[in-house]
Design an enzyme around this catalytic site. Structure first.
Site, mmCIF file in Angstrom:
data_model
loop_
_atom_site.group_PDB
_atom_site.id
_atom_site.type_symbol
_atom_site.label_atom_id
_atom_site.label_comp_id
_atom_site.label_asym_id
_atom_site.label_seq_id
_atom_site.Cartn_x
_atom_site.Cartn_y
_atom_site.Cartn_z
ATOM 1 N N LYS A 183 25.455 -28.616 102.890
ATOM 2 C CA LYS A 183 24.967 -29.552 101.875
ATOM 3 C C LYS A 183 24.839 -30.911 102.538
ATOM 4 O O LYS A 183 25.475 -31.177 103.562
ATOM 5 C CB LYS A 183 26.014 -29.624 100.751
ATOM 6 C CG LYS A 183 25.488 -30.127 99.448
ATOM 7 C CD LYS A 183 25.097 -29.014 98.506
ATOM 8 C CE LYS A 183 24.561 -29.585 97.213
ATOM 9 N NZ LYS A 183 24.074 -28.569 96.291
ATOM 10 N N GLY A 191 24.950 -33.940 80.789
ATOM 11 C CA GLY A 191 23.915 -34.155 81.799
ATOM 12 C C GLY A 191 22.648 -33.405 81.442
ATOM 13 O O GLY A 191 22.606 -32.179 81.505
ATOM 14 N N VAL A 192 21.616 -34.169 81.048
ATOM 15 C CA VAL A 192 20.362 -33.525 80.667
ATOM 16 C C VAL A 192 19.293 -33.824 81.723
ATOM 17 O O VAL A 192 18.224 -34.333 81.436
ATOM 18 C CB VAL A 192 19.904 -33.940 79.242
ATOM 19 C CG1 VAL A 192 20.836 -33.362 78.213
ATOM 20 C CG2 VAL A 192 19.833 -35.470 79.103
ATOM 21 N N GLY A 193 19.628 -33.494 82.963
ATOM 22 C CA GLY A 193 18.685 -33.646 84.071
ATOM 23 C C GLY A 193 17.783 -32.429 84.136
ATOM 24 O O GLY A 193 17.544 -31.750 83.126
ATOM 25 N N VAL A 200 18.156 -29.360 85.268
ATOM 26 C CA VAL A 200 18.715 -28.077 84.814
ATOM 27 C C VAL A 200 19.175 -28.168 83.368
ATOM 28 O O VAL A 200 18.894 -27.277 82.557
ATOM 29 C CB VAL A 200 19.899 -27.623 85.712
ATOM 30 C CG1 VAL A 200 20.381 -26.240 85.292
ATOM 31 C CG2 VAL A 200 19.501 -27.609 87.182
HETATM 32 P P1 NAD Z 1 19.628 -34.072 87.937
HETATM 33 O O1 NAD Z 1 19.808 -35.211 88.837
HETATM 34 O O2 NAD Z 1 18.252 -33.689 87.552
HETATM 35 O O3 NAD Z 1 20.446 -34.309 86.584
HETATM 36 C C1 NAD Z 1 21.774 -34.687 86.532
HETATM 37 C C2 NAD Z 1 21.922 -35.528 85.290
HETATM 38 O O4 NAD Z 1 23.299 -35.780 85.056
HETATM 39 C C3 NAD Z 1 21.228 -36.883 85.424
HETATM 40 O O5 NAD Z 1 20.344 -37.082 84.323
HETATM 41 C C4 NAD Z 1 22.381 -37.867 85.397
HETATM 42 O O6 NAD Z 1 22.062 -39.088 84.770
HETATM 43 C C5 NAD Z 1 23.429 -37.115 84.614
HETATM 44 N N1 NAD Z 1 24.793 -37.563 84.797
HETATM 45 C C6 NAD Z 1 25.415 -37.985 85.920
HETATM 46 N N2 NAD Z 1 26.706 -38.299 85.660
HETATM 47 C C7 NAD Z 1 26.895 -38.059 84.347
HETATM 48 C C8 NAD Z 1 28.011 -38.145 83.479
HETATM 49 N N3 NAD Z 1 29.207 -38.576 83.891
HETATM 50 N N4 NAD Z 1 27.847 -37.788 82.188
HETATM 51 C C9 NAD Z 1 26.650 -37.370 81.724
HETATM 52 N N5 NAD Z 1 25.567 -37.250 82.505
HETATM 53 C C10 NAD Z 1 25.686 -37.601 83.781
HETATM 54 O O7 NAD Z 1 20.416 -32.839 88.580
HETATM 55 P P2 NAD Z 1 20.222 -31.299 88.314
HETATM 56 O O8 NAD Z 1 19.329 -30.763 89.349
HETATM 57 O O9 NAD Z 1 19.919 -31.044 86.869
HETATM 58 O O10 NAD Z 1 21.687 -30.748 88.656
HETATM 59 C C11 NAD Z 1 22.758 -30.859 87.728
HETATM 60 C C12 NAD Z 1 24.011 -30.242 88.346
HETATM 61 O O11 NAD Z 1 23.763 -28.883 88.670
HETATM 62 C C13 NAD Z 1 24.489 -30.876 89.650
HETATM 63 O O12 NAD Z 1 25.880 -30.809 89.746
HETATM 64 C C14 NAD Z 1 23.872 -30.003 90.711
HETATM 65 O O13 NAD Z 1 24.580 -30.059 91.926
HETATM 66 C C15 NAD Z 1 24.000 -28.659 90.048
HETATM 67 N N6 NAD Z 1 23.056 -27.678 90.536
HETATM 68 C C16 NAD Z 1 21.731 -27.910 90.452
HETATM 69 C C17 NAD Z 1 20.856 -26.951 90.933
HETATM 70 C C18 NAD Z 1 19.361 -27.117 90.809
HETATM 71 O O14 NAD Z 1 18.636 -26.138 91.031
HETATM 72 N N7 NAD Z 1 18.873 -28.287 90.464
HETATM 73 C C19 NAD Z 1 21.341 -25.775 91.509
HETATM 74 C C20 NAD Z 1 22.718 -25.564 91.547
HETATM 75 C C21 NAD Z 1 23.573 -26.533 91.066
#
Ligand code: NAD
Length: 368
Positions: A94, A194-196, A198
């Site tokens: 990573k 977290g509404v990113g 995923v």
């Molecule tokens: P992203 O950056 O699109 O979204 C993450 C969201 O979490 C952001 O909107 C951010 O503002 C929010 N956030 C951060 N800290 C916060 C808190 N304390 N409280 C509430 N919201 C908060 O990321 P993503 O790609 O959606 O990934 C989310 C998680 O899933 C991460 O931990 C990532 O490592 C994990 N993950 C993602 C993938 C993938 O395919 N994207 C795969 C495996 C694991």
């Protein structure tokens, strides 16, 4: 331009780095610094028995370098277990870039990072993680072959998030099956932290199952947008731990299942996509088992994304990803049933499965 720095600075550095690196059994940790672009990145390569280390790059405004180092060490170790249990031929790695993904990201910075990755000769393959997009992979890919999750218009398989969301949804359903006797999520109250990328897609699945959804996000504008789009209730960053819900779904950053939050959480299932949800795998995993909380191991249920990244790496397509991701349901069922029957920490049960595969394959590779 090269300038001559006094060696005094080096003499006064305390070398604690190797202690941390060796404590989690990493093979290699690489620091990348570029004055011109301001790039500060760390690559953690944990284990490459199964193949080249594959795992995303996270861009985050860490409070200090130590926090970034801790994150990359924990995340890359997690990838070793994730890639193993996912059944792919990839080791764990990573990277983190220190900076605000919304403000500090530039084409030169990403391309410089790509140049550093090129120098690793394929030992580490990157992709998206928090704060990074498929478009960013395009810039990184201008300087290195060691990148996956490239945009579709460049022949890549794009953002892996849809498969992460799908796998997380399957894992949540499997947890419901073991906890409630049925995998229907109809009417269940779910809090999404977290509404990113995923989190949003997971909400889409849960809405179709008629769940009552509460969500929080660090960025207020993002929360407002998603809450409005799906007609769900937005809640405060801290409030999320006190909600009376069936399922808590961490979809932001790690370590949110800890001493403090476990006293407050009222859910019977924890199932989300975030990496490293348990601040302490042993203590907090045990707490869940002993207190009737079914914890769906994060690295198992969120492995759909890396399966897609790997599919691109081995030059196959999303049909393969889809078929391979389906296994998350059965594997989660097996792990959680075993954990319930033997009253054992679910994370540990899943890690045993992952470790066994690595050690078995190491024996296969031991002879020519
Ligand atoms: P992203 O950056 O699109 O979204 C993450 C969201 O979490 C952001 O909107 C951010 O503002 C929010 N956030 C951060 N800290 C916060 C808190 N304390 N409280 C509430 N919201 C908060 O990321 P993503 O790609 O959606 O990934 C989310 C998680 O899933 C991460 O931990 C990532 O490592 C994990 N993950 C993602 C993938 C993938 O395919 N994207 C795969 C495996 C694991």
């Amino acid at each position: 331009m090269l300038t001559v720095e006094s060696t005094e600075k080096i003499d006064n550095v305390e070398f604690s780095v190797f202690k941390e690196v060796s404590s989690l059994g990493h093979e290699q940790v690489v620091y990348c610094y570029d004055k011109a672009t301001g790039l500060k990145a760390i690559v953690g390569i944990h284990n490459t028995v199964l193949g080249p280390a594959i795992g995303g790059t996270r861009m985050w405004a860490y409070k200090n370098d130590q926090e970034a180092l801790n994150d990359v060490l924990r995340l890359s170790r997690g990838m070793t277990f994730k890639n193993s249990i996912a059944g792919i031929n990839a080791g764990g790695g990573k990277a983190v870039i220190i900076g605000d993904g919304r403000k500090d990201k530039t084409e030169p910075l990403l391309r410089t990072f790509g140049k550093f990755l090129e120098n690793l000769n394929g030992k580490y393959i990157t992709a998206e993680d928090v704060g990074m997009t498929a478009k960013d992979m395009e810039f990184i890919g201008m300087e290195t072959k060691n990148v996956s999750g490239m945009p579709e218009y460049l022949g890549g398989l794009g953002d892996p998030s849809p498969f992460t969301a799908y796998g997380t949804y399957l894992g949540m359903k499997a947890a419901a099956k073991v906890a409630y006797g049925s995998d229907s999520l109809d009417g269940k109250k779910v809090s999404i932290q977290g509404v990113g990328s995923v989190g949003e897609l997971l909400i889409e699945y849960l809405k179709k199952e008629n769940c009552k959804i509460y969500a929080s996000d660090f960025y207020e504008d993002r929360l407002k947008e998603v809450a409005g789009k799906y007609q769900i209730k937005g809640v405060g960053l801290d409030e999320i731990y006190d909600l009376d819900v069936d399922i808590y779904s961490p979809c932001a950053l790690g370590a949110t299942v800890n001493d403090e939050t476990l006293k407050r959480l009222k859910c019977s299932i924890i199932a989300g996509c975030a990496n490293n949800q348990l601040a302490d795998e042993k203590a907090h995993g045990d707490y869940c088992t002993e207190n009737g909380i079914m914890y769906a191991p994060d690295f198992l249920i969120n492995c759909g994304g890396v399966i897609n990244v790997y599919a691109e790496f081995i030059k196959t397509g999303t049909e393969w990803t889809q078929a391979h991701t389906e296994m998350i349901y059965e594997k989660t069922l097996d792990v959680l049933k075993k954990s319930s029957e033997e009253k054992r920490n679910a994370q540990e049960v899943a890690m045993e499965i992952a470790l066994k595969r690595i050690n078995d394959i190491a024996k296969v590779k031991a002879t020519y």
